[in-house]
Motif scaffolding. Structure first.
Motif, short mmCIF file in Angstrom:
data_model
loop_
_atom_site.label_atom_id
_atom_site.label_comp_id
_atom_site.label_asym_id
_atom_site.label_seq_id
_atom_site.Cartn_x
_atom_site.Cartn_y
_atom_site.Cartn_z
N THR A 220 6.29 -12.46 -19.39
CA THR A 220 6.13 -13.59 -19.16
C THR A 220 7.76 -13.91 -18.39
OG1 THR A 220 5.01 -14.40 -21.21
CG2 THR A 220 6.22 -16.09 -20.04
N LEU A 221 7.50 -14.67 -17.22
CA LEU A 221 8.52 -15.01 -16.39
C LEU A 221 8.49 -16.81 -16.24
CD1 LEU A 221 8.49 -12.69 -13.57
CD2 LEU A 221 9.82 -12.47 -15.57
N ASP A 222 9.68 -17.36 -16.15
CA ASP A 222 9.78 -18.69 -15.86
C ASP A 222 10.40 -18.82 -14.32
OD1 ASP A 222 9.85 -21.45 -16.27
OD2 ASP A 222 11.35 -21.62 -17.63
N THR A 223 9.47 -19.04 -13.38
CA THR A 223 9.82 -19.35 -12.21
C THR A 223 9.86 -20.54 -11.71
OG1 THR A 223 7.66 -18.95 -11.36
CG2 THR A 223 9.00 -16.79 -11.64
N GLU A 224 10.80 -21.09 -10.65
CA GLU A 224 10.73 -22.30 -10.05
C GLU A 224 10.18 -22.61 -8.66
OE1 GLU A 224 12.56 -24.83 -11.70
OE2 GLU A 224 13.00 -23.38 -13.25
N PRO A 225 9.85 -23.63 -8.23
CA PRO A 225 9.14 -23.82 -7.10
C PRO A 225 10.20 -23.54 -5.99
CG PRO A 225 8.85 -25.82 -8.48
CD PRO A 225 9.86 -24.96 -9.10
N GLY A 226 9.69 -22.90 -4.99
CA GLY A 226 10.63 -22.23 -3.85
C GLY A 226 11.16 -20.82 -3.96
N GLU A 227 10.78 -20.39 -5.33
CA GLU A 227 11.06 -19.03 -5.94
C GLU A 227 10.20 -17.89 -5.27
OE1 GLU A 227 13.15 -16.76 -9.51
OE2 GLU A 227 12.13 -18.86 -9.72
N CYS A 228 10.21 -16.86 -5.13
CA CYS A 228 9.48 -15.49 -4.71
C CYS A 228 9.69 -14.46 -5.92
CB CYS A 228 9.66 -14.96 -3.38
SG CYS A 228 9.70 -16.26 -2.12
N VAL A 229 8.77 -13.58 -5.91
CA VAL A 229 8.59 -12.62 -6.93
C VAL A 229 7.74 -11.24 -6.23
CG1 VAL A 229 7.56 -11.66 -9.13
CG2 VAL A 229 8.64 -13.92 -9.00
N ARG A 230 8.43 -10.29 -6.44
CA ARG A 230 7.91 -8.75 -5.91
C ARG A 230 7.74 -7.88 -7.09
NH1 ARG A 230 11.85 -6.29 -1.42
NH2 ARG A 230 13.74 -5.94 -2.69
N GLY A 231 6.61 -7.07 -6.82
CA GLY A 231 6.64 -5.98 -7.82
C GLY A 231 7.36 -4.82 -7.34
N LEU A 232 7.98 -3.92 -8.56
CA LEU A 232 8.58 -2.83 -8.44
C LEU A 232 7.87 -1.78 -9.39
CD1 LEU A 232 11.97 -4.16 -9.13
CD2 LEU A 232 11.06 -3.99 -6.88
N ALA B 48 2.40 -15.61 -17.26
CA ALA B 48 2.31 -14.03 -17.50
C ALA B 48 2.28 -13.48 -15.89
CB ALA B 48 0.96 -13.62 -18.27
N PHE B 49 2.98 -12.47 -15.54
CA PHE B 49 3.29 -11.86 -14.56
C PHE B 49 2.87 -10.26 -14.83
CE2 PHE B 49 5.42 -15.56 -13.12
CZ PHE B 49 5.46 -15.48 -11.92
N THR B 50 2.03 -9.57 -13.88
CA THR B 50 1.66 -8.30 -14.08
C THR B 50 2.02 -7.62 -13.11
OG1 THR B 50 -0.27 -8.88 -15.62
CG2 THR B 50 -0.49 -6.68 -14.60
N THR B 51 2.64 -6.52 -12.99
CA THR B 51 2.73 -5.58 -11.80
C THR B 51 1.89 -4.43 -12.55
OG1 THR B 51 5.22 -5.93 -11.81
CG2 THR B 51 4.41 -3.80 -10.80
N ASP C 38 0.89 -1.48 -0.19
CA ASP C 38 -0.10 0.04 -0.15
C ASP C 38 0.91 1.25 -0.02
OD1 ASP C 38 -2.13 -1.64 2.13
OD2 ASP C 38 -2.72 -1.06 -0.09
N LEU C 39 0.48 2.26 -0.83
CA LEU C 39 1.17 3.34 -1.18
C LEU C 39 0.48 4.62 -0.55
CD1 LEU C 39 2.74 2.79 -4.45
CD2 LEU C 39 3.69 2.25 -2.35
N SER C 40 0.86 5.66 -0.51
CA SER C 40 -0.13 6.84 -0.06
C SER C 40 -1.06 7.01 -0.93
CB SER C 40 0.74 7.91 0.26
OG SER C 40 1.31 8.53 -0.89
N GLY C 41 -0.81 6.89 -2.32
CA GLY C 41 -2.13 7.29 -3.39
C GLY C 41 -2.58 6.24 -3.85
N GLY C 42 -2.17 4.89 -3.49
CA GLY C 42 -2.81 3.84 -4.18
C GLY C 42 -2.21 2.44 -3.68
N ARG C 43 -2.41 1.46 -4.59
CA ARG C 43 -1.88 -0.05 -4.24
C ARG C 43 -1.03 -0.39 -5.31
NH1 ARG C 43 -5.90 -3.94 -1.44
NH2 ARG C 43 -4.96 -2.88 0.56
N LEU C 44 0.26 -1.13 -5.02
CA LEU C 44 1.14 -1.48 -5.85
C LEU C 44 1.03 -2.97 -5.98
CD1 LEU C 44 3.23 -1.31 -8.08
CD2 LEU C 44 4.92 -1.46 -6.03
N CYS C 45 0.73 -3.87 -6.87
CA CYS C 45 0.76 -5.58 -6.74
C CYS C 45 1.23 -5.99 -7.96
CB CYS C 45 -0.99 -5.89 -6.81
SG CYS C 45 -1.85 -5.23 -5.28
N VAL C 46 1.75 -7.36 -7.58
CA VAL C 46 2.08 -8.29 -8.67
C VAL C 46 1.53 -9.48 -8.49
CG1 VAL C 46 4.08 -9.24 -7.19
CG2 VAL C 46 4.53 -9.19 -9.69
N ASP C 47 1.14 -10.25 -9.62
CA ASP C 47 0.38 -11.37 -9.58
C ASP C 47 0.97 -12.06 -10.82
OD1 ASP C 47 -1.68 -11.05 -11.80
OD2 ASP C 47 -2.05 -9.31 -10.66
#
Length: 134
Positions: free
Chosen positions: A105-117, A52-55, A35-44
């Protein structure tokens, strides 16, 4: 590169994205979001596989135009048990009010983590980590 973990109180309408510096806790934040002061930043996306990953940045509230268009750079960062990788960027777009989203598009492995920027006005903002289930 310095990253900031953000949980910020909503400021009154009419303030720009550059006003995201006031930090205060707010309600429950969904996994992969910040959560930011003016909105919300998300990655999924499907962490632990290829897909497909979207920020996405979504402004809080609605109302009249708040000012000139703002350039936002949106991307992601990955980590596993050994390393936190350098940022990857989906691209830059300009927004005046409302949502901004970019996908790749990302190719991620089990046990990996992703965060949005989000990069704006010389500062980086990050979401909470979104991790795969092993």
């Amino acid at each position: 590169m310095r990253h900031r973990r953000v949980r910020v109180a909503v400021l009154p309408l009419g303030l720009t994205l550059g006003s995201m510096l006031v930090i205060a806790p707010v309600g429950v934040t969904p996994a992969g979001c910040g959560d930011l002061s003016g909105g919300r930043l998300c990655v999924d996306g499907p962490v632990g596989g290829r897909g497909a990953f979207t920020t996405r940045y979504v402004r809080h509230g609605a109302g009249p135009r708040t000012g000139p268009a703002t350039a936002l750079r949106l991307g992601y960062q990955r980590r596993d048990a050994r390393i936190t990788a350098f940022p990857g960027w989906f691209g830059t777009l300009r927004t005046e009010d409302g949502p901004a989203a970019l996908t790749g598009t990302l190719d991620t492995e089990p046990g990996e983590c992703v965060r949005g920027l989000l990069h704006h006005a010389g500062r980086d903002y990050v979401t909470e980590w979104l991790c795969s289930r092993r």
